[in-house]
Design an enzyme around this catalytic site. Structure first.
Site, mmCIF file in Angstrom:
data_model
loop_
_atom_site.group_PDB
_atom_site.id
_atom_site.type_symbol
_atom_site.label_atom_id
_atom_site.label_comp_id
_atom_site.label_asym_id
_atom_site.label_seq_id
_atom_site.Cartn_x
_atom_site.Cartn_y
_atom_site.Cartn_z
ATOM 1 C CD GLU A 85 -2.898 1.057 2.398
ATOM 2 O OE1 GLU A 85 -3.206 -0.048 2.885
ATOM 3 O OE2 GLU A 85 -3.354 2.134 2.828
ATOM 4 C CE LYS A 280 -6.109 -1.294 5.706
ATOM 5 N NZ LYS A 280 -5.201 -0.478 4.878
ATOM 6 C CG ASP A 296 1.257 -16.797 11.515
ATOM 7 O OD1 ASP A 296 0.470 -16.107 10.844
ATOM 8 O OD2 ASP A 296 1.000 -17.961 11.879
ATOM 9 C CG HIS A 393 -3.859 7.351 0.107
ATOM 10 N ND1 HIS A 393 -3.434 6.615 1.178
ATOM 11 C CD2 HIS A 393 -4.346 6.484 -0.783
ATOM 12 C CE1 HIS A 393 -3.663 5.355 0.947
ATOM 13 N NE2 HIS A 393 -4.222 5.251 -0.240
#
Ligand code: MEV
Length: 439
Positions: A85, A280, A296, A393
């Site tokens: 991202e 998130k 993991d 962004h």
């Protein structure tokens, strides 16, 4: 309609690709080309990657980047991040720079206990089971000596075993709820091996336990598995500075920034829709480092989200406050990580990532990962309450759009230059590119 395939795993890589291509990709020569273009020229390295998993056809690349200037507990670090991202690494680097000149990040490991459970069914008198458990507990601990020997040398091992009565939730259901210390390894194999041994010995000894009736002897072991919920393997990361030091770079007075910031965090504390997105953003930082260091990330994700709802409602992982003129921003999260075992010494990039971090212990890696999450959240909330997220962004996204449109290096240079002074949107980039191509 194709038929199920048998013996697929026995085919070699080329044969697997052929089969896939003829059944699902319309015999496309391009499909084969795409898969093969990611094979590594170095056959040994390619084989190493293929053997990490099953039915490997190719390699799947993610960008591997670095966020420098992280001052953590007084030590300057460059943090490796594997993430696709745009903006995440830029935001982490920006937050690192911001806090680097305000005392840096502090991180502390609170505890490191891991958990595993043997789930079983027992249909009998509870008191008898309790007496059997009192007898069997030292036997169980003794039964895994050969597995725990090396771990004990490193200061780890089995910490305790508890019998848990879960019959109120599910008829005849009990657990051996076990605690482990796994030092620098994540410990999944160690824990699962111990649990399976416990289960075996527990069941076998129950058959010989004289107090049990024949029905009671028949303990049914359902499963033995570690838990990825590790609320007692927790790390805290924090930053703080006098409120007035928040004004620079934020385009508003420190007091106003602090108030807005605290309110934004408060919303994530009380509002589930916001909390999930807020968290998130934290996971953007956490997963990127977890992945780069060969850990993991599914386990980490599952554990952290469960922790975010430990009080019954899903809520923000981070918190902020002003006390005596000092702005404080902090987070406590559970993290089960390893810096030995697993991929850590096998995957060349993972090895490099750990080298970059000066080969941290698992505790140090917990601190680094938590800091990356906190920094990421600071960066996101800072953008949200000031310029908005899209400005930065879309600038980062510009390159993705240009690549999608197969822009040449010269086209990229001209368009990036144009958007230094103009707002990026998908359509405006396409329009500019078309104009340029028409010229
Ligand atoms: C995007 O990947 C993450 C953010 O949505 C996080 C947030 O809203 O806090 C920007």
């Amino acid at each position: 309609m194709s038929q199920p395939v048998t013996g697929f795993s026995k085919l070699n890589k080329e044969e697997k690709i052929e089969w896939l291509n003829s059944h699902y990709l319309q015999n496309s020569p391009d499909a084969i080309k795409v898969l093969k273009q990611y094979w590594n020229e170095d056959a040994k390295l390619q084989q190493l990657h293929e053997e990490f998993t099953e039915n490997t056809l190719s390699n799947f690349y993610l960008p591997f980047g670095v966020a420098p200037n992280f001052l953590i507990n007084g030590k300057l670090m460059a943090i490796p991040m594997a993430i696709e991202e745009s903006s995440v690494i830029a935001a982490a680097s920006k937050a690192a720079k911001f806090w680097g000149s305000r005392g840096g990040f502090k991180a502390t490991v609170i505890n490191t206990k891991k958990i595993g459970q043997v789930h079983f069914i027992y249909t009998g008198e509870k008191e008898k089971l309790k007496r059997f458990y009192d007898y069997i507990k030292p036997v169980l601990l003794d039964s895994v000596r050969d597995i725990t020997q090396n771990m004990e040398k490193r200061g780890g091992g089995v910490l305790d075993i508890e019998l848990r009565d879960k019959t109120a939730a599910l008829e005849n259901y009990y657990q051996l709820h076990c605690y482990f210390e796994t030092k620098d390894s994540m410990g999944a194999n160690f824990i699962n091996s111990c649990l399976e041994k416990f289960a075996h010995v527990f069941q076998a000894e129950a058959e010989n336990w004289k107090e049990f009736t024949s029905e009671e002897k028949d303990i049914e072991i359902l499963m033995s598995i570690l838990s990825n919920y590790v609320p007692e393997c927790v790390v805290r990361a924090e930053v703080s500075c006098p409120v007035e030091q928040l004004s620079e770079e934020n385009g508003m007075k420190g007091e106003e920034f602090a108030q807005k910031f605290i309110r934004a965090v408060r919303i994530a504390e009380i509002e589930k829709y916001r909390a999930v997105t807020h968290n998130k953003g934290i996971m953007n930082g956490i997963d990127a480092v977890v992945l780069a260091t060969g850990n993991d990330f599914r386990a980490v994700e599952a554990g952290i989200h469960a922790y975010a709802s430990k009080n019954g409602t899903y809520t923000s992982l981070t918190h902020a406050a002003v006390e005596d003129g000092i702005f404080k921003f902090w987070m406590e999260i559970p993290l089960a990580l390893g810096t030995v075992g697993g991929l850590t010494s096998l995957h060349p990039l993972v090895k490099l990532a750990l080298d970059m971090l000066q080969n941290p212990s698992a505790r140090e890696l917990m601190e680094i990962v938590a800091v990356a999450g906190l920094a990421q959240n600071f960066g996101a909330v800072q953008s949200l309450i000031t310029t908005g997220i899209q400005q930065g962004h879309m600038k980062m996204h510009l390159m993705n759009i240009l690549n999608q449109q197969q822009a040449t290096p010269e086209e990229k240079r001209i368009i990036v230059d144009y958007f230094r002074k103009n707002t990026v949107s998908h359509s405006s980039v396409i329009t500019q590119l078309e104009k340029l191509r028409q010229q």
